[in-house]
Scaffold this active site. Structure first.
Site, PDB file in Angstrom:
ATOM      1  N   HIS A 449     -24.818   1.918  22.748  1.00 23.22           N
ATOM      2  CA  HIS A 449     -23.948   2.127  23.909  1.00 23.22           C
ATOM      3  C   HIS A 449     -24.604   1.756  25.240  1.00 23.22           C
ATOM      4  CE1 HIS A 449     -22.185   5.642  21.307  1.00 23.22           C
ATOM      5  NE2 HIS A 449     -21.739   4.466  20.898  1.00 23.22           N
TER       6      HIS A 449
HETATM    7  C1  LIG Z   1     -23.083  -1.937  16.051  1.00 19.27           C
HETATM    8  C2  LIG Z   1     -22.280  -1.276  17.144  1.00 19.27           C
HETATM    9  C3  LIG Z   1     -21.609  -0.074  16.886  1.00 19.27           C
HETATM   10  C4  LIG Z   1     -20.850   0.524  17.889  1.00 19.27           C
HETATM   11  N1  LIG Z   1     -20.075   1.599  17.579  1.00 19.27           N
HETATM   12  C5  LIG Z   1     -19.207   2.086  18.500  1.00 19.27           C
HETATM   13  C6  LIG Z   1     -18.265   3.074  18.151  1.00 19.27           C
HETATM   14  O1  LIG Z   1     -18.135   3.495  17.009  1.00 19.27           O
HETATM   15  N2  LIG Z   1     -17.432   3.535  19.140  1.00 19.27           N
HETATM   16  C7  LIG Z   1     -17.522   3.083  20.420  1.00 19.27           C
HETATM   17  O2  LIG Z   1     -16.781   3.567  21.280  1.00 19.27           O
HETATM   18  N3  LIG Z   1     -18.405   2.134  20.760  1.00 19.27           N
HETATM   19  C8  LIG Z   1     -19.211   1.594  19.832  1.00 19.27           C
HETATM   20  N4  LIG Z   1     -20.039   0.561  20.163  1.00 19.27           N
HETATM   21  C9  LIG Z   1     -20.089   0.119  21.563  1.00 19.27           C
HETATM   22  C10 LIG Z   1     -18.857  -0.658  22.038  1.00 19.27           C
HETATM   23  O3  LIG Z   1     -18.292  -1.438  21.006  1.00 19.27           O
HETATM   24  C11 LIG Z   1     -19.283  -1.537  23.232  1.00 19.27           C
HETATM   25  O4  LIG Z   1     -19.871  -0.711  24.201  1.00 19.27           O
HETATM   26  C12 LIG Z   1     -18.114  -2.279  23.850  1.00 19.27           C
HETATM   27  O5  LIG Z   1     -17.498  -3.095  22.896  1.00 19.27           O
HETATM   28  C13 LIG Z   1     -18.625  -3.130  25.023  1.00 19.27           C
HETATM   29  O6  LIG Z   1     -17.538  -3.747  25.640  1.00 19.27           O
HETATM   30  P1  LIG Z   1     -17.771  -4.834  26.775  1.00 19.27           P
HETATM   31  O7  LIG Z   1     -16.438  -5.350  27.135  1.00 19.27           O
HETATM   32  O8  LIG Z   1     -18.615  -4.240  27.844  1.00 19.27           O
HETATM   33  O9  LIG Z   1     -18.665  -5.969  26.091  1.00 19.27           O
HETATM   34  P2  LIG Z   1     -18.462  -6.762  24.729  1.00 19.27           P
HETATM   35  O10 LIG Z   1     -17.382  -6.170  23.905  1.00 19.27           O
HETATM   36  O11 LIG Z   1     -19.814  -6.870  24.113  1.00 19.27           O
HETATM   37  O12 LIG Z   1     -17.923  -8.180  25.205  1.00 19.27           O
HETATM   38  C14 LIG Z   1     -18.695  -9.137  25.862  1.00 19.27           C
HETATM   39  C15 LIG Z   1     -18.187 -10.511  25.422  1.00 19.27           C
HETATM   40  O13 LIG Z   1     -18.778 -11.503  26.270  1.00 19.27           O
HETATM   41  C16 LIG Z   1     -19.177 -12.596  25.479  1.00 19.27           C
HETATM   42  N5  LIG Z   1     -20.277 -13.275  26.157  1.00 19.27           N
HETATM   43  C17 LIG Z   1     -21.465 -12.744  26.544  1.00 19.27           C
HETATM   44  N6  LIG Z   1     -22.229 -13.701  27.123  1.00 19.27           N
HETATM   45  C18 LIG Z   1     -21.507 -14.844  27.114  1.00 19.27           C
HETATM   46  C19 LIG Z   1     -21.756 -16.170  27.559  1.00 19.27           C
HETATM   47  N7  LIG Z   1     -22.908 -16.520  28.146  1.00 19.27           N
HETATM   48  N8  LIG Z   1     -20.789 -17.110  27.368  1.00 19.27           N
HETATM   49  C20 LIG Z   1     -19.593 -16.775  26.794  1.00 19.27           C
HETATM   50  N9  LIG Z   1     -19.308 -15.533  26.334  1.00 19.27           N
HETATM   51  C21 LIG Z   1     -20.266 -14.580  26.498  1.00 19.27           C
HETATM   52  C22 LIG Z   1     -19.631 -11.960  24.167  1.00 19.27           C
HETATM   53  O14 LIG Z   1     -19.669 -12.902  23.119  1.00 19.27           O
HETATM   54  C23 LIG Z   1     -18.596 -10.861  23.989  1.00 19.27           C
HETATM   55  O15 LIG Z   1     -17.474 -11.295  23.278  1.00 19.27           O
HETATM   56  C24 LIG Z   1     -20.811  -0.059  19.185  1.00 19.27           C
HETATM   57  C25 LIG Z   1     -21.472  -1.258  19.438  1.00 19.27           C
HETATM   58  C26 LIG Z   1     -22.194  -1.880  18.430  1.00 19.27           C
HETATM   59  C27 LIG Z   1     -22.877  -3.187  18.718  1.00 19.27           C
END
Ligand SMILES: Cc1cc2nc3c(=O)[nH]c(=O)nc-3n(C[C@H](O)[C@H](O)[C@H](O)COP(=O)(O)OP(=O)(O)OC[C@H]3O[C@@H](n4cnc5c(N)ncnc54)[C@H](O)[C@@H]3O)c2cc1C
Length: 519
Positions: A449
């Site tokens: 997280h």
């Molecule tokens: C293994 C795991 C288990 C988890 N379990 C849970 C859970 O059970 N419940 C929960 O609430 N949370 C959980 N989380 C955390 C939660 O899923 C994340 O905190 C959340 O998805 C983050 O959202 P975000 O929009 O900030 O980033 P992300 O969902 O990570 O999205 C960022 C996006 O940007 C893209 N990106 C990044 N850099 C570039 C670039 N240079 N060029 C183009 N694209 C790029 C990535 O490919 C990605 O698709 C878990 C995470 C992981 C990894």
């Protein structure tokens, strides 16, 4: 050059919500840029296969710097590189957090992001499986289900929680978060529902004003003059392309990539940028600071007396939040246990075979240690230095010791006697505080997280304003896990969805939904 009204960077949790909401207006053109593509691995859909997705081609495979207070270990940090981002590889638990989490954001300057402000957005986002409730929505994009046939070990563990004096609660996301209960899960018809599955439905993707640019990696942000972000440079299958935004660029690349892209654009602590030879566009000392994460542990592991059947869900059906004695439910619970129908250990320990053991993972919900993300080099191909500074604060170490004690109290309770053969880890020989701390340093394990690296607020270290606009830069917002000022008590995906939901209204110039008066 192709020009769009909005360019959203990253089709992860936040990016999927933003793309769906902003493209509801057919007069507005939206580009959604993503390095990965639609998931092709069949394991993505299988709830209990989620741990196997780590380290595959759809994981960015980040790693921390060696953690001084966690036995100098390097911690693997998974992040999804795929449509849906980390929600496509996560563990599917949907826990909003405790009301006081959001109220603390407001107290720290994030006006408009309190619990009552966000509750209508949590409700708008969801389709809950348990009927009408003032705390829940129906007909929204995110399908939430409750296990109807929990694993017998999960049932015994919840009974063990009651046995040691915890009061059960019907669910995490209602009036009371703490207590033995089952998780709400983002599983639909037996399969994972990522945030992209929920929001980027075939009908949404068919909108002529939404342009999904997958397999396009963002190389850098482009500016007009020093302070107006006008677009982005991408590396796609056909080479380098620049695209422009009329109304703005929305950085939704997550808590690691968003600060990294800002630092590479010369927005960050001036001294650090200068030392790397990166021209400073804006001295913004908070970029990359305030990195923090929840720790779980691998783990308080038990050998089972008999073969352990597989979970019908995602192996971790119940998070148990534990309040301080006499604290009252208005205070966030500070400890958490997770019952996992599998052996979970770190690289420091030998794992028993699958089917022969189960684990009580344990952690603390309000970490005080803060770390940072910095660039290691001006070379954009070099990974950033990720330092969560785990367990640096004494409070965290004390809380972790206490969480281990709670796990052992539950794990040793009579209700689990039918399943428990013996405690394997940390094991009966690990008794002194020094031994237990040494065990924790080796058992520390990310709860996945990371947040906080582009914190919203109004003070000098805040990176974005409460409208999520980058301070002193025109045309650029950050909307993802990095804006979270202080981590919520539970997993963060639900909160990120709600943040992106509310941000979409702000960007559309709509009045935000009226704050909840009923909670
Ligand atoms: C293994 C795991 C288990 C988890 N379990 C849970 C859970 O059970 N419940 C929960 O609430 N949370 C959980 N989380 C955390 C939660 O899923 C994340 O905190 C959340 O998805 C983050 O959202 P975000 O929009 O900030 O980033 P992300 O969902 O990570 O999205 C960022 C996006 O940007 C893209 N990106 C990044 N850099 C570039 C670039 N240079 N060029 C183009 N694209 C790029 C990535 O490919 C990605 O698709 C878990 C995470 C992981 C990894």
């Amino acid at each position: 050059m192709r020009t769009f009204d909005w360019i959203i960077l990253g089709a992860g949790t936040a990016g999927s919500v933003l793309a769906a909401r902003l493209s509801e207006d057919p007069a507005v053109s939206v580009a959604l840029v993503e390095a990965g593509g639609a998931p092709t691995d069949p394991q993505v859909g299988v709830p209990r296969a989620w741990p196997a997705l780590q380290g595959t081609a759809i994981d960015w495979n980040y790693a921390t710097v060696p953690q001084r207070h966690a036995a100098n270990r390097v911690h693997a940090w998974a992040r999804g590189r795929v449509r849906g981002g980390s929600s496509t590889i996560n563990a599917m638990a949907h826990v909003r957090g405790h009301p006081s989490d959001f109220d603390a954001w407001v107290a720290a300057g994030a006006d408009g992001w309190g619990y009552r402000d966000l509750l209508p957005y949590f409700i708008r986002s969801e389709d809950w499986d348990r009927g009408a409730s003032p705390y829940h929505g129906q007909g929204g994009p995110v399908s939430l289900m409750t296990p109807s046939d929990p694993h017998p070990i999960t049932r015994a563990y919840m009974a063990a929680g009651e046995e040691i004096g915890l009061t059960p609660t019907p669910e995490h996301n209602g009036p009371r978060m703490a207590g033995p209960t089952l998780n709400s899960l983002t599983i639909k018809e037996g399969r994972r529902q990522s945030t992209a599955d929920a929001y980027l439905t075939p009908a949404v993707l068919a909108r002529p004003n939404l342009h999904l640019l997958e397999r396009h990696e963002i190389c850098g942000l482009s500016f007009e003059g020093q302070r107006h972000c006008r677009g982005v440079e991408l590396q796609g299958p056909e080479g380098i392309e620049r695209i422009a935004a009329e109304r703005g660029v929305l950085l939704a690349t997550g808590a690691i990539a968003s600060p990294t892209l800002l630092l590479r654009a010369g927005i960050g602590p001036a001294d650090e940028l200068k030392a790397l030879g990166i021209p400073v566009r804006l001295d913004l000392p908070g970029v990359g600071r305030n990195l923090h994460d929840h720790l779980l542990s691998g783990g308080n592991v038990y050998r089972a007396r008999r073969p352990v059947p597989p979970s019908r869900y995602q192996n971790s059906e119940s998070l148990m939040y534990i309040e301080r004695p006499h604290a009252g439910s208005e205070r966030a619970p500070e400890r958490v246990l997770a019952c996992v129908i599998a052996p979970v250990v770190t690289e420091c320990f030998a794992a028993p075979a699958f089917g022969e053991a189960y684990t009580l993972m344990f952690g603390f919900t309000q970490p005080r240690s803060r770390g940072s993300l910095r660039l290691a080099s001006a070379d954009p191909t070099v990974a950033p230095l990720i330092d969560p500074n785990y367990l640096a604060e004494d409070y965290d170490r004390r809380a972790y010791l206490d969480a281990l004690e709670r796990a052992q109290a539950v794990g040793g309770a009579r209700s689990l006697a039918d399943w428990r053969e013996a405690e394997l880890l940390p094991g009966p020989q690990c008794r002194s505080e020094a031994d237990r701390l040494a065990f924790l340093a080796r058992a520390a394990y990310t709860h996945h997280h990371p947040v906080g690296t582009c914190r919203m607020g109004t003070d000098a270290e805040a990176v974005v304003t409460p409208k999520l606009a980058l301070r002193e830069i025109e045309g650029l917002h950050v909307i993802d896990a990095s804006v979270i000022p202080r981590i919520t008590t539970g997993p963060v995906n639900a909160a990120i969805i709600a943040i992106a939901e509310r941000a979409s209204d702000l960007l559309r110039g709509r009045p935000p939904l009226a704050p909840a008066t009923w909670a």
